[in-house]
Design a protein around this motif. Structure first.
Motif, PDB file in Angstrom:
ATOM      1  N   THR A 164      -2.309  48.658  52.227  1.00  0.00           N
ATOM      2  CA  THR A 164      -2.579  48.709  50.804  1.00  0.00           C
ATOM      3  C   THR A 164      -3.413  49.946  50.530  1.00  0.00           C
ATOM      4  O   THR A 164      -4.495  50.102  51.105  1.00  0.00           O
ATOM      5  CB  THR A 164      -3.344  47.455  50.323  1.00  0.00           C
ATOM      6  OG1 THR A 164      -2.528  46.308  50.549  1.00  0.00           O
ATOM      7  CG2 THR A 164      -3.678  47.554  48.845  1.00  0.00           C
ATOM      8  N   LEU A 165      -2.896  50.844  49.687  1.00  0.00           N
ATOM      9  CA  LEU A 165      -3.646  52.048  49.333  1.00  0.00           C
ATOM     10  C   LEU A 165      -4.838  51.624  48.492  1.00  0.00           C
ATOM     11  O   LEU A 165      -4.680  50.993  47.452  1.00  0.00           O
ATOM     12  CB  LEU A 165      -2.757  53.030  48.584  1.00  0.00           C
ATOM     13  CG  LEU A 165      -1.539  53.520  49.368  1.00  0.00           C
ATOM     14  CD1 LEU A 165      -0.729  54.500  48.541  1.00  0.00           C
ATOM     15  CD2 LEU A 165      -1.939  54.160  50.681  1.00  0.00           C
ATOM     16  N   THR A 178      13.388  56.779  47.920  1.00  0.00           N
ATOM     17  CA  THR A 178      13.725  55.860  48.990  1.00  0.00           C
ATOM     18  C   THR A 178      12.458  55.430  49.713  1.00  0.00           C
ATOM     19  O   THR A 178      11.670  56.274  50.138  1.00  0.00           O
ATOM     20  CB  THR A 178      14.682  56.533  49.991  1.00  0.00           C
ATOM     21  OG1 THR A 178      15.856  56.946  49.306  1.00  0.00           O
ATOM     22  CG2 THR A 178      15.044  55.596  51.127  1.00  0.00           C
ATOM     23  N   PHE A 179      12.261  54.117  49.837  1.00  0.00           N
ATOM     24  CA  PHE A 179      11.183  53.603  50.666  1.00  0.00           C
ATOM     25  C   PHE A 179      11.800  53.221  52.007  1.00  0.00           C
ATOM     26  O   PHE A 179      12.693  52.386  52.058  1.00  0.00           O
ATOM     27  CB  PHE A 179      10.491  52.390  50.026  1.00  0.00           C
ATOM     28  CG  PHE A 179       9.419  51.807  50.904  1.00  0.00           C
ATOM     29  CD1 PHE A 179       8.289  52.546  51.210  1.00  0.00           C
ATOM     30  CD2 PHE A 179       9.541  50.537  51.430  1.00  0.00           C
ATOM     31  CE1 PHE A 179       7.299  52.034  52.033  1.00  0.00           C
ATOM     32  CE2 PHE A 179       8.557  50.005  52.244  1.00  0.00           C
ATOM     33  CZ  PHE A 179       7.429  50.756  52.548  1.00  0.00           C
ATOM     34  N   LEU A 180      11.372  53.865  53.092  1.00  0.00           N
ATOM     35  CA  LEU A 180      11.983  53.673  54.396  1.00  0.00           C
ATOM     36  C   LEU A 180      11.668  52.310  54.993  1.00  0.00           C
ATOM     37  O   LEU A 180      12.449  51.783  55.773  1.00  0.00           O
ATOM     38  CB  LEU A 180      11.572  54.790  55.344  1.00  0.00           C
ATOM     39  CG  LEU A 180      11.979  56.203  54.856  1.00  0.00           C
ATOM     40  CD1 LEU A 180      11.405  57.273  55.759  1.00  0.00           C
ATOM     41  CD2 LEU A 180      13.478  56.311  54.740  1.00  0.00           C
ATOM     42  N   GLY A 181      10.512  51.714  54.660  1.00  0.00           N
ATOM     43  CA  GLY A 181      10.232  50.322  54.997  1.00  0.00           C
ATOM     44  C   GLY A 181       9.856  50.030  56.427  1.00  0.00           C
ATOM     45  O   GLY A 181      10.058  48.919  56.896  1.00  0.00           O
ATOM     46  N   THR A 182       9.289  51.000  57.142  1.00  0.00           N
ATOM     47  CA  THR A 182       8.837  50.709  58.503  1.00  0.00           C
ATOM     48  C   THR A 182       7.800  49.590  58.488  1.00  0.00           C
ATOM     49  O   THR A 182       7.850  48.684  59.305  1.00  0.00           O
ATOM     50  CB  THR A 182       8.248  51.986  59.150  1.00  0.00           C
ATOM     51  OG1 THR A 182       9.254  53.000  59.144  1.00  0.00           O
ATOM     52  CG2 THR A 182       7.813  51.723  60.575  1.00  0.00           C
ATOM     53  N   ASN A 183       6.842  49.644  57.554  1.00  0.00           N
ATOM     54  CA  ASN A 183       5.848  48.602  57.315  1.00  0.00           C
ATOM     55  C   ASN A 183       5.646  48.498  55.810  1.00  0.00           C
ATOM     56  O   ASN A 183       5.870  49.459  55.082  1.00  0.00           O
ATOM     57  CB  ASN A 183       4.504  48.960  57.972  1.00  0.00           C
ATOM     58  CG  ASN A 183       4.598  49.106  59.475  1.00  0.00           C
ATOM     59  OD1 ASN A 183       4.693  48.139  60.202  1.00  0.00           O
ATOM     60  ND2 ASN A 183       4.569  50.356  59.941  1.00  0.00           N
ATOM     61  N   ASP A 184       5.182  47.321  55.344  1.00  0.00           N
ATOM     62  CA  ASP A 184       4.951  47.133  53.920  1.00  0.00           C
ATOM     63  C   ASP A 184       3.913  48.136  53.405  1.00  0.00           C
ATOM     64  O   ASP A 184       2.961  48.478  54.097  1.00  0.00           O
ATOM     65  CB  ASP A 184       4.433  45.718  53.643  1.00  0.00           C
ATOM     66  CG  ASP A 184       5.488  44.652  53.875  1.00  0.00           C
ATOM     67  OD1 ASP A 184       6.678  45.008  54.048  1.00  0.00           O
ATOM     68  OD2 ASP A 184       5.124  43.475  53.888  1.00  0.00           O
ATOM     69  N   LEU A 185       4.109  48.569  52.162  1.00  0.00           N
ATOM     70  CA  LEU A 185       3.189  49.493  51.503  1.00  0.00           C
ATOM     71  C   LEU A 185       2.931  48.993  50.090  1.00  0.00           C
ATOM     72  O   LEU A 185       3.869  48.762  49.328  1.00  0.00           O
ATOM     73  CB  LEU A 185       3.778  50.906  51.459  1.00  0.00           C
ATOM     74  CG  LEU A 185       2.948  51.976  50.748  1.00  0.00           C
ATOM     75  CD1 LEU A 185       1.642  52.221  51.504  1.00  0.00           C
ATOM     76  CD2 LEU A 185       3.742  53.276  50.630  1.00  0.00           C
ATOM     77  N   THR A 186       1.647  48.827  49.743  1.00  0.00           N
ATOM     78  CA  THR A 186       1.260  48.338  48.431  1.00  0.00           C
ATOM     79  C   THR A 186       0.335  49.341  47.788  1.00  0.00           C
ATOM     80  O   THR A 186      -0.624  49.811  48.405  1.00  0.00           O
ATOM     81  CB  THR A 186       0.522  46.984  48.558  1.00  0.00           C
ATOM     82  OG1 THR A 186       1.366  46.053  49.238  1.00  0.00           O
ATOM     83  CG2 THR A 186       0.163  46.428  47.185  1.00  0.00           C
ATOM     84  N   PHE A 187       0.622  49.679  46.522  1.00  0.00           N
ATOM     85  CA  PHE A 187      -0.283  50.519  45.743  1.00  0.00           C
ATOM     86  C   PHE A 187      -1.264  49.609  45.035  1.00  0.00           C
ATOM     87  O   PHE A 187      -0.883  48.587  44.482  1.00  0.00           O
ATOM     88  CB  PHE A 187       0.506  51.339  44.711  1.00  0.00           C
ATOM     89  CG  PHE A 187       1.252  52.484  45.314  1.00  0.00           C
ATOM     90  CD1 PHE A 187       0.701  53.761  45.320  1.00  0.00           C
ATOM     91  CD2 PHE A 187       2.503  52.311  45.869  1.00  0.00           C
ATOM     92  CE1 PHE A 187       1.382  54.826  45.885  1.00  0.00           C
ATOM     93  CE2 PHE A 187       3.184  53.358  46.440  1.00  0.00           C
ATOM     94  CZ  PHE A 187       2.623  54.616  46.442  1.00  0.00           C
ATOM     95  N   SER A 188      -2.545  49.996  45.023  1.00  0.00           N
ATOM     96  CA  SER A 188      -3.551  49.130  44.390  1.00  0.00           C
ATOM     97  C   SER A 188      -3.445  49.218  42.880  1.00  0.00           C
ATOM     98  O   SER A 188      -2.851  50.140  42.339  1.00  0.00           O
ATOM     99  CB  SER A 188      -4.950  49.547  44.850  1.00  0.00           C
ATOM    100  OG  SER A 188      -5.197  50.887  44.538  1.00  0.00           O
TER     101      SER A 188
END
Length: 188
Positions: A164-165, A178-188
Motif C-alpha cells: 500500500t503506497l 496495464t497492471f502486471l499484478g506480480t503482487n497487489d498494489l493499493t494507492f492510499s
C-alpha cells in the motif's frame, strides 16, 4: 556540466562517488554492452543532474543500477526545479533516495520501453510521470509526493508482498495502463 557515459573497455567495476558534497552533471548514459553497470553514491554525497537531466540506456546496452546511501536529484543550485528524464530501453534500478534539490522540486519522468524499478523510500515532491515502459515499485514511499500521472506503460508491485503506497498523492490516469499484478498494489 558534463555528460557522463559508461562505455565498454578500460577499468571494470562500480562507478563510485566518494567524499562529500554534490557532483553536478547534465546527463548519465549507460552504453556498455558487456554487462550491467553500477553507480554507487556514498553517504553524504549527491549526484545532481541538470535542470532537465537525463538518464539514458539504449537498446542492447547493459542494465544500470544507481545505489548507495547518498541521493539522486536534478536542477541547479537551489534556484531551479529539476526533472529526471529517464529514457531507457533496458532496465534501470534506482535504490538510492531521489530527493528535491534544496528548496526546489524534482519531477521524475519515465519514457522508453525498458523498466524503471524504484526500491527505496524517496522524498522528491515534483511528481512522477509514466509515459512508456514499466514502472516497478517495491517500497510504500517509492513515488515520493506530488502528482502521479499515467500516460501509458505498465505498473507493477515487485516487493514480494502486497503493498500500500503510504503517501497520499493526487493521480491523473490519462491512458489505459496495464497492471502486471506480480503482487497487489493499493494507492492510499
Amino acid at each position: 556540466t558534463a555528460s557522463v557515459r559508461i562505455v565498454d573497455g578500460g577499468t571494470t567495476g562500480n562507478v563510485t562517488l566518494a567524499g562529500t558534497g554534490v557532483n553536478d552533471i547534465s546527463s548519465l548514459g549507460q552504453t556498455a554492452t558487456s554487462g550491467p553497470a553500477i553507480v554507487d553514491i556514498e553517504a553524504g554525497r549527491s549526484l545532481r543532474l541538470g535542470e532537465t537531466g537525463s538518464i539514458n540506456i539504449p537498446t542492447g546496452a547493459g542494465d544500470l543500477t544507481i545505489q548507495g546511501a547518498g541521493s539522486l536529484t536534478a536542477g541547479g543550485p537551489d534556484e531551479y526545479d529539476g526533472e529526471i528524464a529517464i529514457d531507457v530501453d533496458e532496465d534501470l534500478t534506482i535504490s538510492t533516495v531521489i530527493s528535491n534539490s534544496g528548496e526546489n522540486y524534482v519531477t521524475v519522468t519515465k519514457m522508453g520501453d525498458g523498466a524503471l524499478k524504484l526500491t527505496n523510500e524517496t522524498d522528491y515532491s515534483g511528481g512522477t510521470n509514466l509515459i512508456a515502459g514499466q514502472l516497478l515499485l517495491s517500497n510504500a514511499k517509492s513515488l515520493g509526493a506530488g502528482m502521479f500521472t499515467l500516460d501509458g506503460g505498465s505498473l507493477d508491485n515487485v516487493s514480494g508482498a502486497p503493498l500500500t503506497l503510504t503517501n497520499t498523492i493526487p493521480q491523473t490516469w490519462n491512458h489505459n495502463v496495464t497492471f502486471l499484478g506480480t503482487n497487489d498494489l493499493t494507492f492510499s
